[in-house]
Design an enzyme around this catalytic site. Structure first.
Site, PDB file in Angstrom:
ATOM      1  N   ARG A 144      -0.876  14.575   5.038  1.00 30.43           N
ATOM      2  CA  ARG A 144      -1.928  13.802   5.683  1.00 30.43           C
ATOM      3  C   ARG A 144      -1.651  13.536   7.153  1.00 30.43           C
ATOM      4  NH1 ARG A 144      -2.991   8.242   3.449  1.00 30.43           N
ATOM      5  NH2 ARG A 144      -4.425   8.470   5.173  1.00 30.43           N
TER       6      ARG A 144
ATOM      7  N   HIS B   5       0.826  -1.205   0.000  1.00 34.25           N
ATOM      8  CA  HIS B   5       0.000   0.000   0.000  1.00 34.25           C
ATOM      9  C   HIS B   5       0.866   1.264   0.000  1.00 34.25           C
ATOM     10  CE1 HIS B   5      -2.834   2.707   2.526  1.00 34.25           C
ATOM     11  NE2 HIS B   5      -1.655   3.143   2.839  1.00 34.25           N
TER      12      HIS B   5
END
Lengths: 299, 299, 299, 299, 299
Positions: E229, E216
């Protein structure tokens, strides 16, 4: 009956204290009543003692066959537009209703505003007779504060004897449940989480379910010291199988406990786990009503 | 026809009394009408007798081909703000409407406030002609109390002959259904639970479904003594296949019954079981309206 | 074109009459137009004749390429609080709007109050040009009655030639569809049920789908005599693939028909079957508006 | 860049014209920009030209990196109760806001009343800078008409280069996309359909996805002549992966196109296809506001 | 503790900066605290320092054990009808409440009108003690602006140490996370996306989950330069496992990042990814309140 089998110290512990995840799978806190077969008949609630004096809080929180009625509310915005005098009088009116019903129900209150989109507060009502909880809640809704409150969730459950981690079926884990007790500062937070299992779970054999609950219980023992919990059975009474209720002062530990519960195979049988998860601060009824009655903005 | 085949004692028992879980799988109470093939044609409802006298309650509760219309309501908060006189007059106005329709429908009422987030009360209306139930409910909604009530659920079903546990197909279980009858104190609680089965269920052969219903029925016989029930078929009339209706005085036993029903394979075929589960106290219409009309707070 | 191929008697039958379950799988009533390939191009709706005289009801109910616009409404409670004079004038105002649009649309009305939680009535509008249905419904919503009505569901479909049970593809079943016609008393009830199929269904070969529809059709022939039906195709026009519409005087037979449709493999491909199921009594527009305009309670 | 590679005739065609189903799978209209790798970096929207003159409609409808903001509205019933003068002035006020923002956004309007339960109209706003669309929509909501409009859906997407059916990857189909163009009368209807794919889709290899999109594209070429379409990518910007937008004058052909798209394996990867499907008539803003502002009923 | 292990430069980077997708799988930004076992005990939030001076924004945004309370609001339409003077005073009143609580919470505001159907703005509140966030939000709701705001979503999470891509477990990827930092113009947009994993995910071994998170993480490193983020853990605190929060100036890049995250096997374990996805422009509280307080339309 229960009181003759278990030392009082244990009873209180069981009634409120243990951070046992096992409840999620259909166990109950008062497992010391091991002599009472979990699937056997239970005396009808209405045959429980009907006290004429105020309810004994410690006792009702440890007794079996007790109803827990969780009602979750959102205040309508119009409440904030009421005259300040009305809002100032609100808490007293609510307290008077609770006083009126004190021989039938006990009431706990939690402030959820700022934590949950669908509620501002919730009430947990315990009663030996469920109809008495209804009568109280109907009176509560007739107060000024109650009449401006919309119910957004309402779940009814009943306390029952432990199903799985009993001394007979799982002695070591059972001992573990009593080897530690809550030792953190007094809890400031409560969390109510409904749990529903799928048909595959309910169709497992008792032995298979016992094994799953053992796997579920082991990693949770470490949280006995900082998360209290209590379990209510709700199949057929509401659209959930269980109402799990937690108290803690340490939300980080609670988050870790819930992750541990997610990491066992039993989790694969959940069709509802939350929805809603209702997190609130533990407060007196008085304080909840006043917090939501706000500043005097209309004068 | 039915009345010639079955002793009156059994008919009454069947109409209301039996705590049979079997209904959940598409059976019906009045299985004694074994001579009537379950899947065969049924005389149209409109050909049933249209009584000119008040409906015979005992008879309509045991007859086949009768419509049951369950409407669930939540009072709007504005009702509580009406003048006390209006609210005091509400019950009488509702009773007058029921009186007006007494030769076409019978009406039962249940208070759900405090148990269910989406309702305050529900009505169960029985009629030989469904249009008569609509006319009554339209008149009811035109009363002051009805006009402040929002319908949050409305399900329509029809009573039919037993499908599975008949004397012919399953003699022993059939006998078991009649071996015991309700013997607890008069029920104080009623529960309405919609049930919908998936396509896999409906595509089983009749023999397979019979077998599942037998497994489903066996563990429920013990609850004949403390839970009454009644079944309505609703496929195509509402978004459910069945409306199951229960009465009990012992919610602990009822909880155990529903767990027993969860623990059979038939449960795997459910796509709806509840949603909503509506629990209420059984009360007169008068008493429901008054309980929700509250104290005189506007004077 | 259609009219040259099929005797008028059959056309009418098809337009309204047949209790064919087959429609649920993508067939249509007017299968006699077998020469028109189902998947081929269809003349745009706007190219259909634009009548200057009132719509011919019998014709539009049998024509292909006709739009059916189903709009389902719930009256806001404030309507009941309007002055009686306003409510008394409501029906006439609605009828005037229908009269104004009579050369573009035909309108059917159904009372659902007492049967469905999310509606009080619904309208079925047929038009050769869908924009004309919109213009009518916009005008309707501008009436007093319409302005107090909230739309709770709105589905748009189009009539098309039969896909499966044609004379060419399935001769015997096709003959069965025309071997019987509705013979019960005039229908008093209508039911609207949306149907959506999953991707597995749409990815079957035409032969596989034909076979499923044949299995689906066979058990339904017996209901031709007591349930009428009509099918609308809606893929891409609304969030459903089909709108199925039924009329009957015998709700018990209708319940049995829907159970029969549940018991065939095609049911396994449904992702929506109902939600909502809307059951109403067939009434004139005038009568629906008046039933919901209630007694004169404000004077 | 794009303008140097593709003849102007093709650019316009691509911007609006093609009834290509392929968009549903993540392609885009302006595939002629084959030299721009689909998965590579895209210049930030804010770096696009900020025009000081009115937006060039033809250009923004063919440019890449353009934001499309679809907002769907339902008028509150109170709007209909406003004084007629207010409602008559509503359209002019909205037009003034559009005029004010004409150098930043272009606005299209669609009337959905009568077609969709959850909306009365929707707006499609194009902007090079998404913040400019927000500023416009905030101003719009501050108009009288906007202030009585509730937003029931709001999706934001961005235009991107074609992913799959490029000249390089799928030459024949790519040619097919340009072999025909819309030739029907001007479209009167528009349809907005959100599309979301599941994790299985996104985890296919690019080659597998290309193959699925080829299968998806082939049966759709025949609809280039009567259905226009445009695609917006929305992953992460809204709860959808794509916003598909169609214009047609032939809803029967559109229904057939959507059925063709249901009949390919790619459909098995959809977790959202519609919900809502929003069908409207293409109208000027002025005409939409006036249609919903109704007759002068308050004077 | 953390501050002694990690250079300050890295701390700030971690607190806000990295466009790491890895967070979606349960990692956290401050992975440099590798010496703190992810599954071990965490000091209770209430034991964190209780500052008496204003909260240090840079510090609280990088500290672990910090609560993030995301509350999403929709203004009721009645707000727009308030006298202009009330609306003009609204921002100052809100700012005063923030000032009052500045030693307990920091507050960020985002305008979502025009991007999201269910909200107009959202707040992100950080606090060392969650009860302090509740007190602030309760006071905020008592302002004029807050009292006209309905909460449509409210999620509570806590910051924790990285779980997976630590220097110890995945050295190369860990280095990659620190090899680049945000270099685009200041972000103008923020996106809040809740993420919930299924029971299969949580029942993977730690090694399996590590592997999935590595797959990922790899394709996301390229977005470190243009998407910031931050991750919050929420299991048991709200009906989600994670709250992912992003800031960017380049929504096209952000769209590509989210597509990259959809294209890894970890995506198959998501049961919630969005619902809602809340996109807003980053603005001061003052500017958000003023944008929604509109023009002076009542004078």
């Amino acid at each position: 009956m229960i009181s003759t089998l278990v030392p009082r110290r244990h009873r209180l512990q069981l009634g409120f204290v243990a951070a046992m995840s096992l409840a999620l799978a259909g166990t109950a806190l008062a497992q010391q009543g091991g002599g009472m077969p979990a699937s056997g008949p239970m005396p009808p609630a209405s045959m429980s003692a009907t006290p004429t004096a105020p309810i004994d809080r410690a006792k009702i929180l440890t007794d079996l066959g007790v109803f827990g009625d969780f009602s979750v509310y959102k205040l309508r915005p119009e409440y904030a537009m009421l005259p300040a005098a009305d809002r100032k009088a609100a808490a007293a009116e609510v307290l008077a209703v609770i006083e009126k019903h004190k021989d039938k129900v006990i009431v706990d209150a939690y402030l959820t505003r700022g934590f949950d989109a669908k509620s501002d507060y919730f009430l947990r009502v315990h009663a030996y007779d469920l109809a008495a909880a209804q009568t109280f809640l109907t009176d509560f809704r007739a107060t000024k504060f109650g009449s401006y409150s919309d119910v957004t969730e309402n779940l009814v459950g009943i306390t029952k004897a432990l199903n799985y981690i009993t001394k007979q079926k799982s002695e070591t884990l059972n001992a573990g449940l009593f080897a530690a007790s809550y030792s953190d500062p007094a809890p400031r937070y409560a969390i109510m989480i409904p749990v529903k299992k799928n048909a595959e779970w309910w169709n497992l054999t008792p032995e298979q379910r016992l094994k799953e609950i053992e796997v579920h219980t082991a990693p949770t023992l470490q949280y006995l010291v900082n998360v209290k919990r209590k379990l209510y059975h709700a199949t057929g009474l509401s659209d959930t199988d269980f109402i799990t209720y937690f108290e803690t002062n340490d939300l980080g530990a609670f988050n870790n406990l819930l992750i541990a519960l997610a990491q066992v195979p039993e989790n694969k049988y959940h069709v509802r786990w939350g929805n809603p998860t209702v997190l609130g601060t533990i407060q007196s009824v008085d304080s909840v009503v006043k917090a939501l009655s706000g500043a005097d903005r209309s004068m």
